[in-house]
Write a protein that holds these residues in place. Structure first.
Motif, PDB file in Angstrom:
ATOM      1  N   HIS A 255     -10.626  -0.311   0.465  1.00 39.86           N
ATOM      2  CA  HIS A 255     -11.655  -0.182   1.507  1.00 39.86           C
ATOM      3  C   HIS A 255     -13.058  -0.328   0.910  1.00 39.86           C
ATOM      4  O   HIS A 255     -13.889  -1.089   1.407  1.00 39.86           O
ATOM      5  N   GLN A 256     -13.302   0.389  -0.175  1.00 40.43           N
ATOM      6  CA  GLN A 256     -14.640   0.360  -0.782  1.00 40.43           C
ATOM      7  C   GLN A 256     -14.964  -1.016  -1.359  1.00 40.43           C
ATOM      8  O   GLN A 256     -16.117  -1.454  -1.338  1.00 40.43           O
ATOM      9  N   GLN A 257     -13.956  -1.694  -1.878  1.00 41.36           N
ATOM     10  CA  GLN A 257     -14.194  -2.957  -2.590  1.00 41.36           C
ATOM     11  C   GLN A 257     -14.097  -4.182  -1.689  1.00 41.36           C
ATOM     12  O   GLN A 257     -14.368  -5.296  -2.142  1.00 41.36           O
ATOM     13  N   ARG A 258     -13.713  -3.994  -0.439  1.00 46.41           N
ATOM     14  CA  ARG A 258     -13.608  -5.142   0.466  1.00 46.41           C
ATOM     15  C   ARG A 258     -15.022  -5.650   0.771  1.00 46.41           C
ATOM     16  O   ARG A 258     -15.856  -4.903   1.295  1.00 46.41           O
ATOM     17  N   PRO A 259     -15.313  -6.918   0.469  1.00 45.40           N
ATOM     18  CA  PRO A 259     -16.668  -7.433   0.709  1.00 45.40           C
ATOM     19  C   PRO A 259     -17.025  -7.377   2.196  1.00 45.40           C
ATOM     20  O   PRO A 259     -16.178  -7.646   3.056  1.00 45.40           O
ATOM     21  N   LYS A 260     -18.269  -7.078   2.461  1.00 42.58           N
ATOM     22  CA  LYS A 260     -18.734  -6.871   3.843  1.00 42.58           C
ATOM     23  C   LYS A 260     -18.622  -8.137   4.708  1.00 42.58           C
ATOM     24  O   LYS A 260     -18.459  -8.039   5.931  1.00 42.58           O
ATOM     25  N   HIS A 261     -18.707  -9.313   4.085  1.00 40.53           N
ATOM     26  CA  HIS A 261     -18.685 -10.538   4.890  1.00 40.53           C
ATOM     27  C   HIS A 261     -17.261 -10.944   5.283  1.00 40.53           C
ATOM     28  O   HIS A 261     -17.079 -11.892   6.050  1.00 40.53           O
TER      29      HIS A 261
ATOM     30  N   LEU B 151       0.865  -1.183   0.000  1.00 36.08           N
ATOM     31  CA  LEU B 151       0.000   0.000   0.000  1.00 36.08           C
ATOM     32  C   LEU B 151       0.903   1.235   0.000  1.00 36.08           C
ATOM     33  O   LEU B 151       1.736   1.407   0.895  1.00 36.08           O
ATOM     34  N   ASP B 152       0.740   2.066  -1.028  1.00 29.35           N
ATOM     35  CA  ASP B 152       1.664   3.194  -1.175  1.00 29.35           C
ATOM     36  C   ASP B 152       0.967   4.494  -1.545  1.00 29.35           C
ATOM     37  O   ASP B 152       1.630   5.471  -1.860  1.00 29.35           O
ATOM     38  N   ARG B 153      -0.383   4.496  -1.516  1.00 36.41           N
ATOM     39  CA  ARG B 153      -1.074   5.749  -1.841  1.00 36.41           C
ATOM     40  C   ARG B 153      -2.500   5.728  -1.327  1.00 36.41           C
ATOM     41  O   ARG B 153      -3.112   4.663  -1.198  1.00 36.41           O
ATOM     42  N   VAL B 154      -3.009   6.930  -1.063  1.00 34.78           N
ATOM     43  CA  VAL B 154      -4.349   7.074  -0.479  1.00 34.78           C
ATOM     44  C   VAL B 154      -5.402   6.502  -1.413  1.00 34.78           C
ATOM     45  O   VAL B 154      -6.327   5.800  -0.967  1.00 34.78           O
ATOM     46  N   LYS B 155      -5.267   6.775  -2.697  1.00 33.33           N
ATOM     47  CA  LYS B 155      -6.284   6.317  -3.652  1.00 33.33           C
ATOM     48  C   LYS B 155      -6.442   4.796  -3.612  1.00 33.33           C
ATOM     49  O   LYS B 155      -7.567   4.282  -3.613  1.00 33.33           O
ATOM     50  N   LEU B 156      -5.332   4.095  -3.549  1.00 32.62           N
ATOM     51  CA  LEU B 156      -5.395   2.633  -3.502  1.00 32.62           C
ATOM     52  C   LEU B 156      -6.051   2.177  -2.196  1.00 32.62           C
ATOM     53  O   LEU B 156      -6.877   1.256  -2.185  1.00 32.62           O
ATOM     54  N   ALA B 157      -5.726   2.837  -1.104  1.00 32.72           N
ATOM     55  CA  ALA B 157      -6.333   2.502   0.191  1.00 32.72           C
ATOM     56  C   ALA B 157      -7.851   2.670   0.117  1.00 32.72           C
ATOM     57  O   ALA B 157      -8.613   1.796   0.555  1.00 32.72           O
TER      58      ALA B 157
ATOM     59  N   LEU C  73      -6.115   4.751   8.661  1.00 28.70           N
ATOM     60  CA  LEU C  73      -6.811   4.508   9.930  1.00 28.70           C
ATOM     61  C   LEU C  73      -8.273   4.970   9.889  1.00 28.70           C
ATOM     62  O   LEU C  73      -9.080   4.542  10.713  1.00 28.70           O
ATOM     63  N   ASN C  74      -8.616   5.812   8.919  1.00 26.72           N
ATOM     64  CA  ASN C  74     -10.009   6.249   8.758  1.00 26.72           C
ATOM     65  C   ASN C  74     -10.849   5.270   7.960  1.00 26.72           C
ATOM     66  O   ASN C  74     -12.039   5.518   7.750  1.00 26.72           O
ATOM     67  N   LEU C  75     -10.237   4.192   7.479  1.00 25.30           N
ATOM     68  CA  LEU C  75     -10.948   3.260   6.590  1.00 25.30           C
ATOM     69  C   LEU C  75     -11.159   1.936   7.327  1.00 25.30           C
ATOM     70  O   LEU C  75     -10.235   1.126   7.445  1.00 25.30           O
ATOM     71  N   PRO C  76     -12.368   1.708   7.855  1.00 27.33           N
ATOM     72  CA  PRO C  76     -12.588   0.547   8.734  1.00 27.33           C
ATOM     73  C   PRO C  76     -12.476  -0.820   8.055  1.00 27.33           C
ATOM     74  O   PRO C  76     -12.329  -1.825   8.743  1.00 27.33           O
ATOM     75  N   ASN C  77     -12.520  -0.870   6.733  1.00 28.48           N
ATOM     76  CA  ASN C  77     -12.361  -2.177   6.080  1.00 28.48           C
ATOM     77  C   ASN C  77     -10.897  -2.542   5.854  1.00 28.48           C
ATOM     78  O   ASN C  77     -10.599  -3.576   5.259  1.00 28.48           O
ATOM     79  N   LEU C  78     -10.001  -1.657   6.312  1.00 29.84           N
ATOM     80  CA  LEU C  78      -8.565  -1.962   6.267  1.00 29.84           C
ATOM     81  C   LEU C  78      -8.035  -1.990   7.693  1.00 29.84           C
ATOM     82  O   LEU C  78      -8.478  -1.215   8.546  1.00 29.84           O
TER      83      LEU C  78
END
Ligand SMILES: *Cc1c(COP(=O)(O)O)cnc(C)c1O
Length: 233
Positions: free
Chosen positions: A111-117, A101-107, A153-158
């Motif tokens: 985060h958005q694409q991580r499946p909820k389950h 992980l080397d950039r905010v956009k990728l993070a 740290l603001n992205l709960p799926n990471l």
């Protein structure tokens, strides 16, 4: 015993001995078998003798292997190669760890694409410790690292777990050590805002002993287990 199983056994033994010598707890050292360019059947062979952590660099190859090895339910996939933003979805859906992980956009995309389950994706910030313009990763700069870390740290799926680097190649140990030690220092700083970040992913077939002595606890080893890579096909 297969050659692969034998190589892994020897390596684990060596890691154990080195950890004891360094006064480190061998149980806290994790070996990532870097399987890029090697067939899914090799991964299966190692899985059957207990290896669970595997590292892949190329997203398409990763996707194919995930499909072929679906029934290895305890496998832990580590993405250790550069991730183009348009490939992030496959990673978010199938990886357990991202070391690059080397950039905010990728993070944000992961985060958005991580499946909820699924549980949060474990991520490491990649540091370009050798400051090589041909390598990926953020500069080994405290302010830059903390800025990216705060975004993650603001992205709960990471889940931010630590740092990763690829050190300079073909340099003597006295040049490598300062790079690995600087990573260790950066991790200490990171822990002031992310106490759960306890991972230092560094050390490969040629330099893992030095990395370990400098505090690495995830070693990414390919050729010392699988043999020489062939990129011709
Ligand atoms: C290929 C690779 C490794 C493993 O390299 P070996 O020298 O074969 O052990 C480790 N880390 C990264 C990022 C790699 O690309």
């Amino acid at each position: 015993m297969s050659v692969l199983a034998h190589n892994r056994q020897m390596l684990l033994h060596n890691i154990h001995e080195n950890a004891i010598k360094n006064a480190q707890n061998p149980d806290h050292i994790r070996l990532i078998a870097v399987s890029k360019t090697f067939p899914a059947s090799d991964i299966r062979t190692l899985y059957e003798c207990g290896q669970r952590d595997f590292g892949e660099n190329y997203i398409q190859e990763f996707q194919e292997k995930v499909h072929l090895l679906e029934n290895l339910t305890e496998i832990q996939w580590h993405i250790i190669g550069h991730i183009q933003s348009n490939k992030s979805k496959i990673v978010a859906e199938h990886a357990h760890w991202v070391h690059t992980l080397d950039r905010v956009k990728l993070a944000q995309r992961l985060h958005q694409q991580r499946p909820k389950h699924l549980p949060p994706l474990n991520v490491l910030i990649e540091i370009n410790i050798s400051q090589d313009p041909n390598k990926h990763g953020i500069a080994p700069n405290l302010a830059e690292m903390l800025a990216l870390a705060k975004e993650i740290l603001n992205l709960p799926n990471l889940c931010l777990r630590g740092l990763m680097c690829v050190a300079s190649a073909d340099v003597p140990p006295e040049k490598l050590k300062p790079e690995f030690n600087q990573m260790n220092d950066l991790l200490k700083e990171l822990r002031s805002i992310a106490p759960q970040a306890d991972i230092l992913s560094m050390g490969m077939s040629g330099d893992w002993q030095i990395a370990l002595a400098c505090g690495a606890n995830m070693l990414r080893v390919g050729s010392a287990i699988f043999g020489k890579r062939d990129y011709s096909h």
